[in-house]
Write a protein that holds these residues in place. Structure first.
Motif, PDB file in Angstrom:
ATOM      1  N   ALA A 118      30.496  27.985  82.361  1.00 39.20           N
ATOM      2  CA  ALA A 118      29.613  27.274  83.161  1.00 39.20           C
ATOM      3  C   ALA A 118      29.982  26.919  84.618  1.00 39.20           C
ATOM      4  CB  ALA A 118      29.115  26.391  81.925  1.00 39.20           C
ATOM      5  N   ILE A 119      31.064  26.189  84.496  1.00 38.12           N
ATOM      6  CA  ILE A 119      31.843  26.608  85.636  1.00 38.12           C
ATOM      7  C   ILE A 119      32.080  27.379  86.700  1.00 38.12           C
ATOM      8  CG2 ILE A 119      33.864  25.843  87.734  1.00 38.12           C
ATOM      9  CD1 ILE A 119      34.221  23.083  84.599  1.00 38.12           C
ATOM     10  N   ARG A 120      32.414  28.604  86.377  1.00 43.51           N
ATOM     11  CA  ARG A 120      32.615  29.725  86.799  1.00 43.51           C
ATOM     12  C   ARG A 120      31.664  30.416  87.249  1.00 43.51           C
ATOM     13  NH1 ARG A 120      37.939  31.819  83.593  1.00 43.51           N
ATOM     14  NH2 ARG A 120      39.600  30.446  84.478  1.00 43.51           N
ATOM     15  N   THR A 121      30.768  30.580  86.064  1.00 40.52           N
ATOM     16  CA  THR A 121      29.135  30.987  86.391  1.00 40.52           C
ATOM     17  C   THR A 121      28.381  29.808  87.968  1.00 40.52           C
ATOM     18  OG1 THR A 121      28.797  32.063  84.513  1.00 40.52           O
ATOM     19  CG2 THR A 121      26.542  31.476  85.443  1.00 40.52           C
ATOM     20  N   ALA A 122      28.774  29.445  87.155  1.00 42.95           N
ATOM     21  CA  ALA A 122      27.845  27.765  88.405  1.00 42.95           C
ATOM     22  C   ALA A 122      28.259  27.854  90.223  1.00 42.95           C
ATOM     23  CB  ALA A 122      28.046  26.750  88.137  1.00 42.95           C
ATOM     24  N   ILE A 123      29.847  28.228  90.045  1.00 45.95           N
ATOM     25  CA  ILE A 123      30.265  28.336  90.971  1.00 45.95           C
ATOM     26  C   ILE A 123      29.533  30.061  91.766  1.00 45.95           C
ATOM     27  CG2 ILE A 123      32.312  29.136  92.219  1.00 45.95           C
ATOM     28  CD1 ILE A 123      33.998  26.843  90.631  1.00 45.95           C
ATOM     29  N   ALA A 124      30.089  30.737  90.713  1.00 45.40           N
ATOM     30  CA  ALA A 124      29.514  31.990  91.575  1.00 45.40           C
ATOM     31  C   ALA A 124      28.145  32.042  92.310  1.00 45.40           C
ATOM     32  CB  ALA A 124      29.713  33.054  90.129  1.00 45.40           C
ATOM     33  N   SER A 125      26.670  31.646  91.533  1.00 46.45           N
ATOM     34  CA  SER A 125      25.714  31.223  91.248  1.00 46.45           C
ATOM     35  C   SER A 125      25.529  31.188  92.904  1.00 46.45           C
ATOM     36  CB  SER A 125      24.547  31.652  90.406  1.00 46.45           C
ATOM     37  OG  SER A 125      25.036  31.357  89.602  1.00 46.45           O
ATOM     38  N   ALA A 126      26.172  29.868  92.729  1.00 45.67           N
ATOM     39  CA  ALA A 126      25.590  28.885  94.382  1.00 45.67           C
ATOM     40  C   ALA A 126      26.526  29.678  95.870  1.00 45.67           C
ATOM     41  CB  ALA A 126      26.981  27.594  94.747  1.00 45.67           C
ATOM     42  N   ARG A 127      27.798  30.531  95.523  1.00 43.37           N
ATOM     43  CA  ARG A 127      27.648  31.352  96.660  1.00 43.37           C
ATOM     44  C   ARG A 127      26.726  32.369  96.912  1.00 43.37           C
ATOM     45  NH1 ARG A 127      34.898  32.650  94.977  1.00 43.37           N
ATOM     46  NH2 ARG A 127      35.290  30.305  96.714  1.00 43.37           N
ATOM     47  N   ASN A 128      26.605  33.418  95.736  1.00 43.74           N
ATOM     48  CA  ASN A 128      26.081  33.985  95.539  1.00 43.74           C
ATOM     49  C   ASN A 128      24.631  33.444  96.078  1.00 43.74           C
ATOM     50  OD1 ASN A 128      27.724  36.052  95.608  1.00 43.74           O
ATOM     51  ND2 ASN A 128      26.625  36.521  93.048  1.00 43.74           N
ATOM     52  N   GLY A 129      24.066  32.759  96.410  1.00 39.32           N
ATOM     53  CA  GLY A 129      22.597  32.080  96.126  1.00 39.32           C
ATOM     54  C   GLY A 129      22.031  32.913  94.772  1.00 39.32           C
ATOM     55  N   ALA A 130      20.329  32.022  94.119  1.00 38.26           N
ATOM     56  CA  ALA A 130      19.739  31.989  93.202  1.00 38.26           C
ATOM     57  C   ALA A 130      19.634  33.780  93.795  1.00 38.26           C
ATOM     58  CB  ALA A 130      19.453  31.299  93.238  1.00 38.26           C
ATOM     59  N   GLY A 131      18.718  34.625  93.553  1.00 41.89           N
ATOM     60  CA  GLY A 131      18.232  35.567  93.310  1.00 41.89           C
ATOM     61  C   GLY A 131      16.389  35.608  92.627  1.00 41.89           C
ATOM     62  N   ASN A 132      16.160  35.007  93.524  1.00 40.62           N
ATOM     63  CA  ASN A 132      14.340  34.622  93.087  1.00 40.62           C
ATOM     64  C   ASN A 132      13.899  35.017  92.987  1.00 40.62           C
ATOM     65  OD1 ASN A 132      14.860  31.451  92.706  1.00 40.62           O
ATOM     66  ND2 ASN A 132      14.851  31.025  95.056  1.00 40.62           N
ATOM     67  N   GLY A 133      13.639  36.445  93.911  1.00 39.78           N
ATOM     68  CA  GLY A 133      13.221  38.031  93.661  1.00 39.78           C
ATOM     69  C   GLY A 133      12.759  38.057  92.286  1.00 39.78           C
ATOM     70  N   ALA A 134      14.114  38.673  92.119  1.00 43.90           N
ATOM     71  CA  ALA A 134      14.496  39.329  90.641  1.00 43.90           C
ATOM     72  C   ALA A 134      14.083  39.233  89.676  1.00 43.90           C
ATOM     73  CB  ALA A 134      15.865  40.239  90.560  1.00 43.90           C
ATOM     74  N   GLN A 135      13.801  37.416  89.963  1.00 43.44           N
ATOM     75  CA  GLN A 135      13.477  36.293  89.119  1.00 43.44           C
ATOM     76  C   GLN A 135      11.381  35.959  88.532  1.00 43.44           C
ATOM     77  OE1 GLN A 135      14.319  32.244  89.586  1.00 43.44           O
ATOM     78  NE2 GLN A 135      11.228  32.398  88.854  1.00 43.44           N
ATOM     79  N   GLY A 136      11.327  36.382  89.945  1.00 42.74           N
ATOM     80  CA  GLY A 136      10.431  36.492  90.107  1.00 42.74           C
ATOM     81  C   GLY A 136       9.594  37.729  89.320  1.00 42.74           C
ATOM     82  N   GLY A 137       9.896  38.817  89.444  1.00 38.17           N
ATOM     83  CA  GLY A 137       9.925  40.287  88.323  1.00 38.17           C
ATOM     84  C   GLY A 137       9.655  40.145  86.795  1.00 38.17           C
ATOM     85  N   ARG A 138      11.511  38.921  86.322  1.00 37.74           N
ATOM     86  CA  ARG A 138      11.178  39.209  85.452  1.00 37.74           C
ATOM     87  C   ARG A 138      10.295  38.161  84.699  1.00 37.74           C
ATOM     88  NH1 ARG A 138      17.443  36.960  84.261  1.00 37.74           N
ATOM     89  NH2 ARG A 138      16.467  36.098  86.826  1.00 37.74           N
ATOM     90  N   LEU A 139       9.803  37.463  85.052  1.00 38.00           N
ATOM     91  CA  LEU A 139       8.285  36.551  84.728  1.00 38.00           C
ATOM     92  C   LEU A 139       7.632  37.523  84.478  1.00 38.00           C
ATOM     93  CD1 LEU A 139       9.369  32.984  85.669  1.00 38.00           C
ATOM     94  CD2 LEU A 139       9.779  33.302  83.573  1.00 38.00           C
TER      95      LEU A 139
END
Length: 200
Positions: A118-139
């Motif tokens: 969970a910590i490694r994922t949180a750090i990686a996500s913060a570095r990469n920035g949330a991919g909101n475009g892809a998430q909108g497509g999935r919803l």
């Protein structure tokens, strides 16, 4: 590159000590605090060079709760990735935390690997920035019924209540949940919450 830094905030001395030792063993520079106020007093919010940072905090604590700590950090404009832990399995609290941008929540007791991942994922996500475009497509890929089920899951309704509200069987709810999670590419409730609330 220096070791990632984890700030651990928990009022339980035994949990705090054992978890700090675990994180240090896993290669994280770890600083532990007994309260949110103690952490706020020590943390100045400056980026420390290229050091990746993450905050791990209990949700329920006296004086300043984890959610109040989250609010204070946001008030200060601090975008520190945040993983919540709770002994209560309080899904409505966790939903609120994730709506406000928390990366994940774990219910005690959890495995060592679950916390480290969970910590490694949180750090990686913060570095990469949330991919909101892809998430909108999935919803958008969800059927109207799957979207209804998603909204009720996010509202903390159990399968039986969802079935009653929508007038379908529990088995059908389970099928919709499975299809929905496959379409969204998630495997757990915290991941589902993140996508549904715009942080996936």
């Amino acid at each position: 590159m220096p070791d990632p830094r984890v700030y651990l905030v928990d009022d339980n001395d035994g949990f705090r000590d054992s978890t700090a030792w675990l994180l240090q063993t896993a290669g994280f520079e770890t600083q532990a605090f007994a309260s949110g106020a103690e952490f706020i007093a020590a943390y100045n919010g400056d980026r420390h060079g290229d050091v990746a940072e993450c905050l791990v905090s209990d949700i329920r604590m006296p004086q300043m709760s984890g959610l109040q700590l989250q609010d204070e950090l946001q008030r200060r404009g601090c975008a520190l990735p945040l993983v919540f832990v709770t002994a209560h399995g309080d899904v409505p609290l966790a939903v609120e935390a994730m709506r406000k941008g928390a990366s994940n929540f774990l219910e005690k007791p959890f495995s060592d690997d679950a916390l480290i991942d969970a910590i490694r994922t949180a750090i990686a996500s913060a570095r990469n920035g949330a991919g909101n475009g892809a998430q909108g497509g999935r919803l958008a890929s969800l059927s109207p019924r799957e979207r209804q089920v998603l909204d009720l899951v996010v509202a903390s309704k159990p399968n039986k209540i969802i079935a009653d509200i929508l007038g379908i069987s529990i088995k059908t709810v389970e099928l919709h949940r499975s299809n929905m999670m496959n379409k969204l590419g998630v495997r757990s409730l915290p991941e589902l919450m993140k996508v549904a609330l715009g942080h996936g």
